[in-house]
Enzyme design. Sequence first.
Site, PDB file in Angstrom:
ATOM      1  N   CYS A   1       0.831  -1.204   0.000  1.00 45.19           N
ATOM      2  CA  CYS A   1       0.000   0.000   0.000  1.00 45.19           C
ATOM      3  C   CYS A   1       0.868   1.257   0.000  1.00 45.19           C
ATOM      4  CB  CYS A   1      -0.918   0.024   1.210  1.00 45.19           C
ATOM      5  SG  CYS A   1      -2.008   1.475   1.228  1.00 45.19           S
TER       6      CYS A   1
ATOM      7  N   ASN B   1       0.388  -8.082 -10.915  1.00 40.87           N
ATOM      8  CA  ASN B   1      -0.681  -7.108 -10.669  1.00 40.87           C
ATOM      9  C   ASN B   1      -0.267  -5.762 -11.250  1.00 40.87           C
ATOM     10  OD1 ASN B   1      -1.565  -5.051  -7.943  1.00 40.87           O
ATOM     11  ND2 ASN B   1      -3.062  -5.863  -9.353  1.00 40.87           N
TER      12      ASN B   1
ATOM     13  N   ARG C   1      -8.305  -2.205  -9.919  1.00 36.64           N
ATOM     14  CA  ARG C   1      -9.176  -1.109 -10.355  1.00 36.64           C
ATOM     15  C   ARG C   1     -10.072  -1.464 -11.539  1.00 36.64           C
ATOM     16  NH1 ARG C   1      -4.692   3.300 -11.187  1.00 36.64           N
ATOM     17  NH2 ARG C   1      -3.480   1.402 -11.582  1.00 36.64           N
TER      18      ARG C   1
END
Length: 329
Positions: free
Chosen positions: A102, A204, A229
């Site tokens: 993150c 990813n 997303r």
Amino acid sequence: MIKIGKIELGDFPLLLAPMEDVSDPPFRAVCKENGADLMYTEFVSSEGLIRDAAKSVQKLDIFEYERPVGIQLFGSDVETMGACSEIASRVNPDLIDINYGCPVKQVACRGAGAALLQDIPKMVRMTEAVVKSTHLPVTVKTRLGWDESTKNVQEVAERLQDIGIQALSVHGRTRVQMYKGEADWTLIAKIKDNPRITIPIFGNGDVDSPEKALEYKNRFGVDGIMIGRATIGNPWIFNEIKHFVKTGQRLAPPTLAERVAVCRRHLEFSIRWKGPIAGVFEMRRHYTNYFKGLENFKPFRMRLVEGMSFEELDQILNEVVQEFSEVLC
């Protein structure tokens, strides 16, 4: 057959990425129904969980229909992460995932998420604490490195595999890049090519179409793909990719009636999980995404956002089908 521990995921699994304020149980439900092979919760704060904070505890909610599902934890303290892994394991997920990817300031600046890419020894200690505190498989999601000068994910992959993680997902950007620029999968391919690496490696970043998924599968040799997303307002992307990988042909895009049906299912799950008031409120962020591209949709979106009950919203969704099916014919 790709496996994480004893979890069988098929030959080329598609994973739903953990996304804050998106990948809650209702969203995971519609992704599961549309082909996702493995899903993760929104990331759960170890500090919040150890304090029994309501928001963190609620994120531990998992349901039988969404299995296999992993709980993703993040934090900056080694002992706390170990303790929280033990707590999370009690709700019986299929695996525990650690967030080392993150990039947002409120996470990274507190020494959690992608910040651990600046301290690999601490990352190793933290991962080992989590592995030792649970009977479940432990996986990790991370990035290429902190910045261009510290792309250390190959070292990370080896060291974390050595202490017991059973799969690794890599986002093809550094923390400094955030979500800007094009994701670089070349280092992900190098991890997969490393003869020392025996665990599944998932790529990813930027996969937003069946064509790109197949291209990246063939070009980079990953065991599967994690999608974030591109699933928002578009949960059928999983089945579209599976069909394209299998046949080389694109599925017909969902009709408006099919889009409305999935949106309605999402609303039903939201109300079932959060109740008739919070469930309706939580769903409001999703309407724009489900109906992206419809011209003159704003009046209907406003009505959906203002709707207060399932019955009212169901009627508006029926009107959407009637109004826009004629336009699209």
